[in-house]
Design a protein around this motif. Structure first.
Motif, PDB file in Angstrom:
ATOM      1  N   ASN A  97       0.835  -1.195   0.000  1.00  0.00           N
ATOM      2  CA  ASN A  97       0.000   0.000   0.000  1.00  0.00           C
ATOM      3  C   ASN A  97       0.877   1.255   0.000  1.00  0.00           C
ATOM      4  O   ASN A  97       1.608   1.514   0.950  1.00  0.00           O
ATOM      5  N   PHE A  98       0.790   2.007  -1.087  1.00  0.00           N
ATOM      6  CA  PHE A  98       1.662   3.172  -1.231  1.00  0.00           C
ATOM      7  C   PHE A  98       1.415   4.203  -0.136  1.00  0.00           C
ATOM      8  O   PHE A  98       2.343   4.865   0.336  1.00  0.00           O
ATOM      9  N   ASP A  99       0.149   4.340   0.285  1.00  0.00           N
ATOM     10  CA  ASP A  99      -0.176   5.316   1.333  1.00  0.00           C
ATOM     11  C   ASP A  99       0.559   4.997   2.633  1.00  0.00           C
ATOM     12  O   ASP A  99       1.037   5.889   3.325  1.00  0.00           O
ATOM     13  N   GLU A 100       0.653   3.688   2.940  1.00  0.00           N
ATOM     14  CA  GLU A 100       1.370   3.280   4.149  1.00  0.00           C
ATOM     15  C   GLU A 100       2.841   3.687   4.066  1.00  0.00           C
ATOM     16  O   GLU A 100       3.429   4.149   5.041  1.00  0.00           O
ATOM     17  N   ILE A 101       3.414   3.483   2.864  1.00  0.00           N
ATOM     18  CA  ILE A 101       4.828   3.825   2.690  1.00  0.00           C
ATOM     19  C   ILE A 101       5.027   5.323   2.843  1.00  0.00           C
ATOM     20  O   ILE A 101       5.957   5.787   3.506  1.00  0.00           O
ATOM     21  N   LYS A 102       4.103   6.111   2.264  1.00  0.00           N
ATOM     22  CA  LYS A 102       4.222   7.563   2.380  1.00  0.00           C
ATOM     23  C   LYS A 102       4.102   8.005   3.838  1.00  0.00           C
ATOM     24  O   LYS A 102       4.856   8.834   4.318  1.00  0.00           O
ATOM     25  N   LYS A 103       3.132   7.375   4.543  1.00  0.00           N
ATOM     26  CA  LYS A 103       2.894   7.752   5.937  1.00  0.00           C
ATOM     27  C   LYS A 103       4.132   7.515   6.805  1.00  0.00           C
ATOM     28  O   LYS A 103       4.447   8.292   7.689  1.00  0.00           O
ATOM     29  N   ALA A 104       4.814   6.389   6.551  1.00  0.00           N
ATOM     30  CA  ALA A 104       5.949   6.023   7.387  1.00  0.00           C
ATOM     31  C   ALA A 104       7.266   6.468   6.770  1.00  0.00           C
ATOM     32  O   ALA A 104       8.328   6.191   7.303  1.00  0.00           O
ATOM     33  N   GLY A 105       7.198   7.186   5.658  1.00  0.00           N
ATOM     34  CA  GLY A 105       8.410   7.543   4.931  1.00  0.00           C
ATOM     35  C   GLY A 105       9.436   8.262   5.785  1.00  0.00           C
ATOM     36  O   GLY A 105      10.610   7.899   5.809  1.00  0.00           O
ATOM     37  N   PHE A 106       8.986   9.264   6.550  1.00  0.00           N
ATOM     38  CA  PHE A 106       9.905  10.070   7.345  1.00  0.00           C
ATOM     39  C   PHE A 106      10.607   9.220   8.406  1.00  0.00           C
ATOM     40  O   PHE A 106      11.830   9.233   8.529  1.00  0.00           O
ATOM     41  N   ARG A 107       9.815   8.429   9.139  1.00  0.00           N
ATOM     42  CA  ARG A 107      10.401   7.538  10.142  1.00  0.00           C
ATOM     43  C   ARG A 107      11.372   6.553   9.506  1.00  0.00           C
ATOM     44  O   ARG A 107      12.389   6.185  10.080  1.00  0.00           O
ATOM     45  N   GLY A 108      11.029   6.117   8.299  1.00  0.00           N
ATOM     46  CA  GLY A 108      11.893   5.181   7.580  1.00  0.00           C
ATOM     47  C   GLY A 108      13.264   5.787   7.328  1.00  0.00           C
ATOM     48  O   GLY A 108      14.287   5.150   7.558  1.00  0.00           O
ATOM     49  N   VAL A 109      13.277   7.051   6.875  1.00  0.00           N
ATOM     50  CA  VAL A 109      14.548   7.717   6.582  1.00  0.00           C
ATOM     51  C   VAL A 109      15.357   7.918   7.861  1.00  0.00           C
ATOM     52  O   VAL A 109      16.561   7.659   7.899  1.00  0.00           O
ATOM     53  N   ILE A 110      14.676   8.369   8.932  1.00  0.00           N
ATOM     54  CA  ILE A 110      15.358   8.545  10.221  1.00  0.00           C
ATOM     55  C   ILE A 110      15.976   7.226  10.670  1.00  0.00           C
ATOM     56  O   ILE A 110      17.136   7.170  11.085  1.00  0.00           O
ATOM     57  N   SER A 111      15.184   6.136  10.560  1.00  0.00           N
ATOM     58  CA  SER A 111      15.678   4.857  11.046  1.00  0.00           C
ATOM     59  C   SER A 111      16.879   4.384  10.224  1.00  0.00           C
ATOM     60  O   SER A 111      17.764   3.712  10.750  1.00  0.00           O
ATOM     61  N   LEU A 112      16.925   4.767   8.942  1.00  0.00           N
ATOM     62  CA  LEU A 112      18.071   4.408   8.102  1.00  0.00           C
ATOM     63  C   LEU A 112      19.361   5.024   8.647  1.00  0.00           C
ATOM     64  O   LEU A 112      20.345   4.329   8.858  1.00  0.00           O
ATOM     65  N   PHE A 113      19.336   6.338   8.868  1.00  0.00           N
ATOM     66  CA  PHE A 113      20.532   7.015   9.361  1.00  0.00           C
ATOM     67  C   PHE A 113      20.909   6.487  10.742  1.00  0.00           C
ATOM     68  O   PHE A 113      22.063   6.175  11.011  1.00  0.00           O
ATOM     69  N   LEU A 114      19.904   6.377  11.604  1.00  0.00           N
ATOM     70  CA  LEU A 114      20.165   5.897  12.950  1.00  0.00           C
ATOM     71  C   LEU A 114      20.711   4.477  12.921  1.00  0.00           C
ATOM     72  O   LEU A 114      21.625   4.127  13.669  1.00  0.00           O
ATOM     73  N   GLY A 115      20.137   3.658  12.034  1.00  0.00           N
ATOM     74  CA  GLY A 115      20.563   2.264  11.931  1.00  0.00           C
ATOM     75  C   GLY A 115      22.023   2.145  11.543  1.00  0.00           C
ATOM     76  O   GLY A 115      22.783   1.400  12.165  1.00  0.00           O
ATOM     77  N   VAL A 116      22.437   2.896  10.534  1.00  0.00           N
ATOM     78  CA  VAL A 116      23.831   2.833  10.083  1.00  0.00           C
ATOM     79  C   VAL A 116      24.757   3.305  11.201  1.00  0.00           C
ATOM     80  O   VAL A 116      25.745   2.640  11.539  1.00  0.00           O
TER      81      VAL A 116
END
Lengths: 253, 134
Positions: A97-116
């Motif tokens: 569901n694209f809407d779900e991806i858009k909704k969580a997009g910001f958290r996803g990016v934050i988690s990427l940087f934090l994860g690395v």
């Protein structure tokens, strides 16, 4: 006669791999239903069986590509190689569901940087605890705990010793295997049952094979959400580790 | 059916080209997020085609075939990993690998925010600590 049969298997390695994977899955679902009453998901057991096969392959052949080093099972390496893996991962987004991806997009990016950064720092701390004192080795091992691709890429860029690069790859492999096996068991404790958490999970863990395998064994519906962030992780790690993170490490040590 | 597979292949290749492009712009010799881009592209393209009524059931079956081939591919992937390397990489690799996974697991609820289900943070941390020590 036996040589002839083996010859057919070797020559049609890719087809052979369909048969082997099919049999593995059948056995896994049999074990799942019969012995765990479906409590442990069939695909989790199948992935575990796959890892056991990989271990046996490594012991028997001394190679680095698991069971696919065995001549008549070379097709497994192709079926499970990066091309078909990525192709199948892309296919999982069919139904996402694209809407779900858009909704969580910001958290996803934050988690990427934090994860690395988190992975890097933990790896670096353990490198220091185990007696490494030079910034290049510490950075390489830190990068390896991000993923087993970031480690050698960073090590090669900084000129780390092959022993350190080997450790960094091994650390990344341990991470990947552990995520693959452990995700279904830890999922309920960390609320991993919805697209948003799956995206954060992909970003924090980063190992594409680990996340994709682990989520497949937890709930295949979550795979596209975890994979969509995880596939950016290795690239981000390869970008940050030899540059910014190395400079910071170099300033400290 | 081949149309569906072709759409998938097209999205995959476009995503990979962009991934390589982003990689080279960043000065990294690897594919940065190509798969992620391909996934987003596929979602958008299929959505458009379905809404326009321009995609047939067999075409969708082509997509759904590869969607379901995913788990077999992952099993083959698991079977081709260097598990021996992971287990014989020495204590540093194993300890660091376990620690990073355990700590990352503990961070997931912090980042994903409040869910509808009740969480038990204290319980989670104890479990994680136990594993990190092991």
């Amino acid at each position: 006669m036996l040589d002839m049969i083996k010859g057919v298997f070797v020559d049609n390695g890719f087809i052979t791999s369909f048969l082997v994977v099919g049999l593995t899955m059948w056995l896994a679902y049999f074990i799942s239903n019969k012995f765990t009453k479906g409590m442990i998901h069939g695909s989790a057991i199948a992935i575990l069986l796959g890892l056991v096969l990989a271990y046996l392959g490594g012991v028997v052949t001394g190679g680095t590509k698991g069971i696919s080093d065995v001549s008549f099972l070379a097709g497994m390496g192709f079926l499970g190689g990066s091309m078909l893996r990525d192709f199948a991962i892309v296919a999982t987004s069919f139904g996402a569901n694209f809407d779900e991806i858009k909704k969580a997009g910001f958290r996803g990016v934050i988690s990427l940087f934090l994860g690395v950064i988190l992975s890097f720092v933990i790896g670096a701390i353990f490198a220091v605890l185990f007696g490494y004192k030079d910034a290049v080795s510490i950075t390489t091992i830190g990068a390896g705990t991000a993923t087993y691709i970031v480690g050698p890429v960073t090590g090669a860029a900084l000129g780390a010793s092959s022993e350190v690069i080997a450790i960094s790859i091994a650390a990344g492999l341990v991470k990947s295997v552990l995520v693959m096996v452990g995700t279904p068991f830890i999922a309920k404790y960390i609320g991993l049952n919805n697209p948003k958490t799956a995206m954060v999970y992909g970003g924090l863990m980063g190992t594409t094979s680990g996340v994709a395998g682990g989520l497949a064994a937890t709930d295949p519906k979550l795979v596209p959400y975890g994979a969509v962030t995880a596939t950016f992780y290795t690239g981000l790690g390869c970008l940050l580790a030899p540059t910014l993170l190395y400079l910071i490490t170099n300033m400290i040590f | 059916m081949i149309y569906g597979v072709a759409i998938l292949a097209g999205c995959f290749l476009v995503g990979t080209v962009f991934g390589e492009l982003i990689g080279s712009l960043m000065g990294v010799d690897s594919n940065v997020g190509g798969v992620g881009i391909a996934m987003l592209l596929l979602i958008v393209v299929v959505d458009k085609l379905v809404k326009a009524g321009k995609i047939t059931k067999p075409s969708l079956d082509g997509l759904s075939f590869w969607n379901q081939m995913y788990i077999p591919v992952v099993i083959a992937m698991a079977a081709s990993q260097n598990v021996l390397g992971a287990l014989t990489g020495g204590p540093l690799a194993i300890v660091a690998g376990i620690a990073v996974v355990a700590i990352s697991w503990a961070c997931v609820p912090l980042l994903s925010g409040k869910q509808k289900e009740e969480e038990e943070p204290s319980f989670t941390t104890t479990v994680i600590r136990g594993e990190a020590d092991a």
